[in-house]
Design an enzyme around this catalytic site. Structure first.
Site, PDB file in Angstrom:
ATOM      1  N   GLU A 153      41.163  35.883  28.577  1.00 15.37           N
ATOM      2  CA  GLU A 153      40.588  34.953  29.572  1.00 15.37           C
ATOM      3  C   GLU A 153      39.977  33.833  28.918  1.00 15.37           C
ATOM      4  O   GLU A 153      39.082  33.254  28.928  1.00 15.37           O
ATOM      5  CB  GLU A 153      39.097  35.516  30.389  1.00 15.37           C
TER       6      GLU A 153
ATOM      7  N   GLU B 113      42.388  43.375  33.429  1.00 16.65           N
ATOM      8  CA  GLU B 113      40.935  43.799  34.002  1.00 16.65           C
ATOM      9  C   GLU B 113      40.987  43.958  35.835  1.00 16.65           C
ATOM     10  O   GLU B 113      41.262  43.058  36.447  1.00 16.65           O
ATOM     11  CB  GLU B 113      40.130  42.675  33.255  1.00 16.65           C
TER      12      GLU B 113
HETATM   13  O1  IFM Z   1      33.519  41.971  30.837  1.00 15.73           O
HETATM   14  C1  IFM Z   1      34.340  41.289  30.804  1.00 15.73           C
HETATM   15  C2  IFM Z   1      35.280  41.079  30.492  1.00 15.73           C
HETATM   16  O2  IFM Z   1      34.486  40.639  28.787  1.00 15.73           O
HETATM   17  C3  IFM Z   1      36.238  39.887  30.661  1.00 15.73           C
HETATM   18  N1  IFM Z   1      36.720  40.108  31.625  1.00 15.73           N
HETATM   19  C4  IFM Z   1      35.714  39.896  33.074  1.00 15.73           C
HETATM   20  C5  IFM Z   1      34.475  41.044  32.253  1.00 15.73           C
HETATM   21  C6  IFM Z   1      33.437  41.731  33.666  1.00 15.73           C
HETATM   22  O3  IFM Z   1      32.355  40.087  33.988  1.00 15.73           O
END
Ligand code: IFM
Length: 443
Positions: free
Chosen positions: A163, A348
């Protein structure tokens, strides 16, 4: 309907969010250690100093992953654990942790997916200018070389950055995440450019030094658009990829350079004189072939008649306040694959909730089951419609340190009782196990 035959089912976590052991075995400091000390920066003054103590409990954690049927686990390596000063001397003990973790995962028949950078930037490098410094690309390449030399005889799947929107936009522009900077656009876009150069250099290093034939991707996030009706497909696609205003919450400014070797023309117009200075060879460095597009998707914006429409009154929200929009897992992979033309992996997806231990000693999380159920059905629909999706990583294997929200948000399949470090698989963990066993046929 089920998922493709070799579809990979996993869960994810990141070093600073679960490892703890912040001072153990010579680990250096990251910008997050510094940020957590800043009064008011993190909810209730919490930090990842102890977190889930995974650094010491990793064997039991891997056994738990195995018992839940995980086929893959996405972890990140902490740069300051491996090179405490960010550059220079390697910390053998820190590196040995990942060595043992990989062995443990493979012995449990769980494929490791390794992310090189999930936000814990070495503090000494930040003090030398961090991502603003053009040298940052070489610092990252040198670090990558060390990790790849140690792990690539067993690790096949690599992601460079997690990210970039978040650690640049939230970390260097709005200042809510570490290092807490509030740069103007010109500096922010310089950071983006160096981050992209770092990504490219890391891909080159993995490609040339990886011992197994490496599969390389990254794990960005950005705006996902969902058409409200079939008539809105084209405008949703356009909304997802057209830059009409100054924002980093998008895919194009990040991924066009990576896949097409150029910044998008509309973006250059929108950013004008604040766009970064591009040195000869930069775009070639950034544009390295990738094997998959890893993407983190939590929600999407609904587009009708070319405009984003607000969610209906009383619409479902997670505890973070994120809207529950399962179709994001259909349209996100579909639009991204149409544009960038590589297989997609959901690196994710999940939800924050206020889970607690019930009187019966179990953790019941029907909302998470419903959330995952709805999202996975949409992902399955994408596969059925021909989108090449190779895998899905639920965020997260266990509750953990949720950055500036501290331990307030629980994203795990497994509940962590922080004072005792007891792990309790939630109902969703057993449910997800069944999804994995049936390759999603039970959804
Ligand atoms: O916990 C975070 C992760 O580190 C990066 N993506 C989003 C998740 C939830 O906010």
């Amino acid at each position: 309907m089920s998922f493709p035959k070799n579809f990979l089912w996993g869960a994810a976590a990141a070093a600073y969010q679960i490892e703890g052991a912040a001072r153990a075995d010579g680990r250096g400091e990251s910008v997050w250690d510094m940020f957590c000390r800043k009064p008011g920066a993190v909810w209730n003054g919490q930090s990842g100093a102890v977190a889930c103590d995974h650094y010491r409990r990793f064997k039991r954690d891997v056994a738990m992953m195995k018992s839940l049927g995980l086929q893959a686990y996405r972890l990140s390596v902490a740069w300051p654990r491996v090179i405490p000063n960010g550059t220079g001397k390697t910390n053998a003990k820190g590196l040995a942790f990942y060595d043992k973790l990989i062995d443990e995962l493979l012995a449990a028949d769980i494929q490791p997916f390794v992310t090189l950078f999930h936000w814990d930037y070495p503090l000494p490098l930040y003090n030398r200018g961090g991502w603003l410094n053009r040298d940052s690309a070489e610092w990252f390449a040198d670090y990558t070389k060390i990790v790849v030399a140690k792990l690539s005889d067993r690790v096949k799947h690599w992601m460079t950055l997690n990210e970039p929107f978040a650690f640049v936009g939230v970390g260097h522009q709005s200042g809510q995440h570490a290092p807490g900077d509030k740069h103007a656009w010109a500096e922010t876009l310089r950071v983006v450019h160096n981050v992209l150069r770092s990504h490219g250099r890391a891909v080159q290093v993995i490609r040339s030094h990886g011992k197994l034939k490496p599969q390389i991707g990254w794990a960005p996030c950005g705006r996902t658009c969902i058409p409200a009706t079939p008539n809105d497909i084209q405008s949703a696609r356009a909304a997802m990829f057209t830059i009409t205003e100054r924002t980093l919450w998008q895919h194009t400014w990040w991924s066009d350079p990576v896949f097409f070797g150029r910044y998008p023309a509309e973006g250059l117009k929108v950013f004008g004189a604040d766009a970064p200075k591009i040195e000869p060879g930069d775009m070639q460095t950034i544009q390295q072939p990738l094997d998959f597009f890893g993407v983190n998707i939590y929600w999407g914006d609904i587009i009708r008649g070319g405009k984003q429409i607000p969610p209906a009154v009383g619409h479902a929200l997670t505890t973070y306040g994120w809207t529950v929009t399962p179709e994001a897992l259909y349209w996100g992979p579909r639009f991204l694959q149409e544009r960038y033309k590589v297989p997609v992996i959901i690196t994710e997806n999940g939800m924050g909730n206020t889970d607690w231990i019930s009187l019966d000693g179990q953790v019941h999380d029907p909302q998470r089951i419903d959330f995952l159920h709805r999202h996975l059905r949409e992902l399955r629909r994408a596969c059925a419609d021909g989108v090449d999706v190779r895998g899905y990583f639920q965020w997260s294997i266990m509750d953990n340190f949720e950055w500036n929200e501290g331990y307030k948000q629980r994203f795990g399949l497994v509940y962590v009782d922080y004072p005792t470090q007891r792990r309790i698989p939630k109902d969703s963990a057993y449910w997800y196990k069944r999804v994995i066993e049936t390759n999603g046929a039970n959804l």
